[in-house]
Scaffold this active site. Structure first.
Site, PDB file in Angstrom:
ATOM      1  N   GLU A   1     -18.669 -29.944 -10.221  1.00 50.94           N
ATOM      2  CA  GLU A   1     -17.485 -29.417  -9.056  1.00 50.94           C
ATOM      3  C   GLU A   1     -17.880 -27.671  -9.000  1.00 50.94           C
ATOM      4  OE1 GLU A   1     -15.506 -30.839  -8.680  1.00 50.94           O
ATOM      5  OE2 GLU A   1     -15.825 -32.800  -9.920  1.00 50.94           O
TER       6      GLU A   1
ATOM      7  N   THR B   1     -18.851 -24.378 -16.757  1.00 44.66           N
ATOM      8  CA  THR B   1     -17.329 -23.477 -17.211  1.00 44.66           C
ATOM      9  C   THR B   1     -16.818 -23.182 -15.496  1.00 44.66           C
ATOM     10  OG1 THR B   1     -16.218 -21.600 -18.025  1.00 44.66           O
ATOM     11  CG2 THR B   1     -18.748 -21.276 -17.802  1.00 44.66           C
TER      12      THR B   1
ATOM     13  N   HIS C   1     -14.428 -17.492 -28.574  1.00 51.53           N
ATOM     14  CA  HIS C   1     -13.018 -17.523 -28.964  1.00 51.53           C
ATOM     15  C   HIS C   1     -13.130 -18.424 -30.511  1.00 51.53           C
ATOM     16  CE1 HIS C   1     -12.269 -18.744 -24.308  1.00 51.53           C
ATOM     17  NE2 HIS C   1     -12.148 -17.196 -24.489  1.00 51.53           N
TER      18      HIS C   1
ATOM     19  N   VAL D   1     -14.997 -23.907 -28.946  1.00 52.71           N
ATOM     20  CA  VAL D   1     -15.072 -23.938 -30.352  1.00 52.71           C
ATOM     21  C   VAL D   1     -15.757 -24.694 -31.627  1.00 52.71           C
ATOM     22  CG1 VAL D   1     -12.940 -21.875 -29.686  1.00 52.71           C
ATOM     23  CG2 VAL D   1     -12.531 -24.600 -29.963  1.00 52.71           C
TER      24      VAL D   1
ATOM     25  N   CYS E   1      -5.340 -19.524 -48.320  1.00 49.28           N
ATOM     26  CA  CYS E   1      -6.853 -18.576 -48.167  1.00 49.28           C
ATOM     27  C   CYS E   1      -7.521 -18.800 -49.824  1.00 49.28           C
ATOM     28  CB  CYS E   1      -6.334 -17.369 -48.638  1.00 49.28           C
ATOM     29  SG  CYS E   1      -7.366 -15.720 -48.563  1.00 49.28           S
TER      30      CYS E   1
HETATM   31  P1  NAD Z   1     -12.613 -25.279 -18.326  1.00 52.26           P
HETATM   32  O1  NAD Z   1     -12.258 -25.676 -16.786  1.00 52.26           O
HETATM   33  O2  NAD Z   1     -13.616 -24.024 -17.714  1.00 52.26           O
HETATM   34  O3  NAD Z   1     -14.196 -26.229 -17.927  1.00 52.26           O
HETATM   35  C1  NAD Z   1     -13.985 -27.231 -17.708  1.00 52.26           C
HETATM   36  C2  NAD Z   1     -15.679 -26.716 -16.434  1.00 52.26           C
HETATM   37  O4  NAD Z   1     -16.772 -28.151 -17.147  1.00 52.26           O
HETATM   38  C3  NAD Z   1     -15.329 -27.711 -15.394  1.00 52.26           C
HETATM   39  O5  NAD Z   1     -15.957 -26.287 -14.444  1.00 52.26           O
HETATM   40  C4  NAD Z   1     -15.850 -28.636 -14.954  1.00 52.26           C
HETATM   41  O6  NAD Z   1     -15.895 -29.021 -13.334  1.00 52.26           O
HETATM   42  C5  NAD Z   1     -17.409 -28.562 -16.013  1.00 52.26           C
HETATM   43  N1  NAD Z   1     -17.145 -29.698 -16.238  1.00 52.26           N
HETATM   44  C6  NAD Z   1     -16.884 -30.863 -16.338  1.00 52.26           C
HETATM   45  N2  NAD Z   1     -17.608 -31.892 -16.870  1.00 52.26           N
HETATM   46  C7  NAD Z   1     -19.246 -31.279 -16.975  1.00 52.26           C
HETATM   47  C8  NAD Z   1     -20.471 -31.823 -17.028  1.00 52.26           C
HETATM   48  N3  NAD Z   1     -20.552 -32.873 -18.167  1.00 52.26           N
HETATM   49  N4  NAD Z   1     -20.934 -31.145 -17.105  1.00 52.26           N
HETATM   50  C9  NAD Z   1     -21.536 -29.557 -16.680  1.00 52.26           C
HETATM   51  N5  NAD Z   1     -19.921 -29.087 -16.533  1.00 52.26           N
HETATM   52  C10 NAD Z   1     -18.901 -30.045 -16.684  1.00 52.26           C
HETATM   53  O7  NAD Z   1     -12.640 -25.044 -19.341  1.00 52.26           O
HETATM   54  P2  NAD Z   1     -10.935 -26.151 -19.535  1.00 52.26           P
HETATM   55  O8  NAD Z   1     -11.205 -27.219 -20.653  1.00 52.26           O
HETATM   56  O9  NAD Z   1      -9.898 -25.389 -19.311  1.00 52.26           O
HETATM   57  O10 NAD Z   1     -10.394 -24.877 -21.214  1.00 52.26           O
HETATM   58  C11 NAD Z   1     -10.688 -23.649 -21.300  1.00 52.26           C
HETATM   59  C12 NAD Z   1     -10.817 -22.454 -22.525  1.00 52.26           C
HETATM   60  O11 NAD Z   1     -10.841 -23.602 -23.280  1.00 52.26           O
HETATM   61  C13 NAD Z   1     -12.151 -22.543 -22.339  1.00 52.26           C
HETATM   62  O12 NAD Z   1     -12.346 -21.268 -23.551  1.00 52.26           O
HETATM   63  C14 NAD Z   1     -13.270 -24.353 -23.775  1.00 52.26           C
HETATM   64  O13 NAD Z   1     -14.036 -23.245 -23.694  1.00 52.26           O
HETATM   65  C15 NAD Z   1     -11.909 -24.276 -24.590  1.00 52.26           C
HETATM   66  N6  NAD Z   1     -11.920 -25.600 -25.153  1.00 52.26           N
HETATM   67  C16 NAD Z   1     -13.027 -25.351 -25.801  1.00 52.26           C
HETATM   68  C17 NAD Z   1     -14.024 -27.041 -25.923  1.00 52.26           C
HETATM   69  C18 NAD Z   1     -14.755 -26.895 -26.829  1.00 52.26           C
HETATM   70  O14 NAD Z   1     -14.716 -26.681 -28.085  1.00 52.26           O
HETATM   71  N7  NAD Z   1     -15.478 -28.267 -26.265  1.00 52.26           N
HETATM   72  C19 NAD Z   1     -12.268 -27.590 -25.415  1.00 52.26           C
HETATM   73  C20 NAD Z   1     -11.564 -28.065 -24.544  1.00 52.26           C
HETATM   74  C21 NAD Z   1     -10.978 -26.044 -24.102  1.00 52.26           C
HETATM   75 ZN    ZN Z   2      -5.397 -14.324 -47.903  1.00 52.57          ZN
END
Ligand code: NAD
Ligand code: ZN
Length: 264
Positions: A237, A210, A137, A102, A169
């Protein structure tokens, strides 16, 4: 053959490619993932704040958190992986970028590469060009009205000092909420349908940063595979998807992605 070379060959041979990204791609820009300790804000876990119930109970608190997240992300820049993907999607037909993030960093990378080739770069809220992601999302930088449903870009600093100061709004004056999909909410159907159509048509699903455990997004690589395509994974990972992947590259996104998308 090295994993990178194999990934390049698969991508090169595919008529179309769907790219699925998650929080890991933005980790290299300094945006915290939820699972790391850095993902915590004050004493709260995201599951306690990113819900419709939390917003109904205390919209000020939820807006304070989103204001903080916006500021964090605004201070970050798209990294080499976002930029390489955006450039590749513009140069090569048949690429669809689908993100669970997001943070708007794919859109900012698209703006950067569009400026390389266009005289006038389109605004980030313009209809999808090939480098524009499908945001499963939603976005931190959009709001949605709790009454009339009006949706629009919103990048202003959020004043969450009191309930009366919260963003309103522009159409009807009611309270707006972040236009993101919260825990327990459904994804937007039209966006999801486009993502699955792209996944089914794709010869390769490139999955970056992810853990691929949260449905329905996690079903996207599975849809490509069911239709006869391959999965290429970039993640330092192992994930539940690794067993199904034709190639897994155990490397950070900012290093691996530019390298597998490079010609030759
Ligand atoms: P998640 O667990 O899917 O993401 C982390 C993944 O990224 C893990 O598998 C990890 O091993 C991997 N990872 C870590 N560092 C990395 C790198 N440098 N390169 C490639 N891969 C790497 O997601 P989450 O953080 O638990 O989030 C869950 C939900 O919340 C999802 O929808 C996510 O997109 C959202 N979220 C979005 C953001 C954002 O917009 N940046 C931040 C936090 C969470
Ligand atoms: Zn409105």
């Amino acid at each position: 053959m090295s994993a990178t070379r194999r990934a390049r060959e698969l991508l090169h041979a595919a008529d179309s490619v769907v790219v699925l990204t998650g929080a890991g791609i933005s980790a290299d820009s300094g945006v915290p993932t939820f699972r790391g300790v850095e993902g915590l804000w004050k004493q709260y876990r995201p599951e306690e704040l990113a819900t419709p119930e939390a917003f109904a109970r205390d919209p000020r608190l939820v807006w304070e958190w989103y204001g903080w997240r916006r500021e964090r992300v605004t201070a970050c820049e798209p990294n080499e992986a976002h930029v390489a993907l955006a450039r590749w999607a513009r140069e090569r037909p048949g690429v669809t970028i689908v993100t669970q993030n997001v943070d708007g960093l794919h859109a900012r990378a698209a703006t950067l590469v569009e400026a390389e080739t266009d005289r006038t770069a389109p605004a980030e809220d313009q209809p999808l060009g090939p480098a524009r992601p499908l945001e499963l999302h939603g976005s931190l930088f959009r709001v949605r009205c709790t009454e009339c449903g009006d949706r629009r870009e919103h990048r202003d600093r959020v004043d969450a000092s009191s309930p009366d100061a919260l963003p309103r709004c522009a159409a009807c004056g009611a309270l707006v909420r972040p236009d993101v999909v919260w825990f327990g909410e459904a994804l937007e159907r039209a966006v999801l349908e486009r993502a699955f159509a792209a996944a089914e048509a794709a010869g390769v699903c490139l999955v970056v940063g992810t853990s691929a455990i949260v449905h329905p997004a996690a079903g996207i690589p599975a849809a490509t595979r069911r239709a006869g395509g391959r999965i290429v994974e970039v993640n330092p990972e192992p994930t539940p998807l690794s067993g199904a992947a034709a190639v897994s590259i155990r490397e950070r996104a900012a290093v691996a992605v530019p390298s597998i998308l490079a010609a030759g």
